[in-house]
Scaffold this motif. Structure first.
Motif, PDB file in Angstrom:
ATOM      1  N   ARG A  11       0.913  -1.182   0.145  1.00 16.67           N
ATOM      2  CA  ARG A  11      -0.059   0.042   0.090  1.00 16.67           C
ATOM      3  C   ARG A  11       0.823   1.120   0.116  1.00 16.67           C
ATOM      4  O   ARG A  11       1.845   1.349   0.817  1.00 16.67           O
ATOM      5  N   MET A  12       0.591   2.119  -0.799  1.00 18.54           N
ATOM      6  CA  MET A  12       1.486   3.468  -0.833  1.00 18.54           C
ATOM      7  C   MET A  12       0.094   4.458  -1.363  1.00 18.54           C
ATOM      8  O   MET A  12      -0.698   4.273  -1.745  1.00 18.54           O
ATOM      9  N   GLU A  13       0.565   5.664  -0.977  1.00 15.05           N
ATOM     10  CA  GLU A  13      -0.349   7.051  -1.309  1.00 15.05           C
ATOM     11  C   GLU A  13       0.135   7.080  -2.794  1.00 15.05           C
ATOM     12  O   GLU A  13       1.170   6.629  -3.359  1.00 15.05           O
ATOM     13  N   PRO A  14      -0.799   7.988  -3.585  1.00 15.85           N
ATOM     14  CA  PRO A  14      -0.856   8.042  -4.945  1.00 15.85           C
ATOM     15  C   PRO A  14       0.743   8.556  -5.469  1.00 15.85           C
ATOM     16  O   PRO A  14       0.887   8.298  -6.347  1.00 15.85           O
ATOM     17  N   ASP A  15       0.917   9.687  -4.834  1.00 19.59           N
ATOM     18  CA  ASP A  15       2.061  10.315  -5.615  1.00 19.59           C
ATOM     19  C   ASP A  15       3.523   9.235  -5.135  1.00 19.59           C
ATOM     20  O   ASP A  15       4.144   9.133  -6.074  1.00 19.59           O
ATOM     21  N   ALA A  16       3.398   8.596  -3.985  1.00 16.04           N
ATOM     22  CA  ALA A  16       4.536   7.693  -3.956  1.00 16.04           C
ATOM     23  C   ALA A  16       4.500   6.817  -4.912  1.00 16.04           C
ATOM     24  O   ALA A  16       5.645   6.252  -5.342  1.00 16.04           O
ATOM     25  N   ARG A  17       3.299   6.215  -5.243  1.00 17.97           N
ATOM     26  CA  ARG A  17       3.119   4.845  -6.215  1.00 17.97           C
ATOM     27  C   ARG A  17       3.561   5.610  -7.579  1.00 17.97           C
ATOM     28  O   ARG A  17       4.223   4.674  -8.188  1.00 17.97           O
TER      29      ARG A  17
END
Length: 215
Positions: A11-17
């Motif tokens: 699981r990651m935040e959208p910007d990090a992904r």
């Protein structure tokens, strides 16, 4: 590149992904080339569904162009938090930070500047033009000349022209091995300072104007 083992999904935040996908794409495109790498390869390596790549980037080409842009545009971090000293030290720090970026991404950097040499791709050409303007902004900011107005057109043209030498010199370092990293650091720092301190005032004088005093 089939048969790649898929990385476990996290699981990651959208910007990090999105940043992670770009990092994987940068590495795979740099190592294997555009034609060989598929979005499935990138998705597997990044541990995401291929549909997520389409969601963020739309297509393999759009992803590739974003990677090229990311490689060619000098990041803001290169000129961030510079010491309140003179242009020489500030430019030296910027050049060192930029060399770190290129060294970490050697193959993709060489691939990207090779695209510029090929030409005939309007989207790549736009990225290169944008990159040159941003690099010029970074250099003038570091040199404490961002607010110069007299002869500004010529000043910016000189810095853009310098970027062509920068790319050629990076090949001497990374491909031919005729220059070391420290050699390149000296060349890039000294040539920019020469342009700003000697060539720019000479051009202003030839045009009947006067350059502002060196910071």
């Amino acid at each position: 590149m089939g048969g790649r083992r898929q990385t476990q999904r996290r699981r990651m935040e959208p910007d990090a992904r999105r940043a992670e996908i770009l990092g994987v794409a940068r590495r795979l495109f740099g190592a294997n080339g555009y034609a060989t790498v598929s979005t499935s390869d990138i998705a597997a390596e990044a541990g995401v569904a291929r549909a997520l790549i389409n969601h963020y980037f739309g297509s393999k080409r759009r992803l590739y162009l974003e990677v090229v842009r990311q490689m060619m545009v000098v990041p803001a971090s290169v000129s961030r938090n510079l010491p309140p000293t003179g242009p020489e030290e500030r430019l030296s720090i910027c050049v060192d930070r930029w060399l770190d970026v290129v060294e970490r991404n050697r193959e993709m950097w060489l691939s990207a500047i090779g695209l510029e040499a090929l030409g005939n791709d309007p989207e790549v050409d736009r990225i290169m033009l944008e990159a040159d303007e941003i690099a010029t902004d970074r250099i003038l900011e570091a040199a404490l000349m961002a607010d110069v107005t007299e002869g500004r057109t010529q000043l910016r043209a000189m810095i853009r022209a310098h970027s062509a030498m920068l790319k050629a010199a990076s090949r001497e370092w990374l491909v031919r091995g005729t220059l070391s990293r420290s050699d390149l650091h000296v060349i890039l720092t000294r040539t920019v300072l020469h342009l700003l301190n000697t060539v720019y005032p000479a051009i202003r004088a030839a045009d009947g104007g006067s350059a502002p005093p060196t910071p």
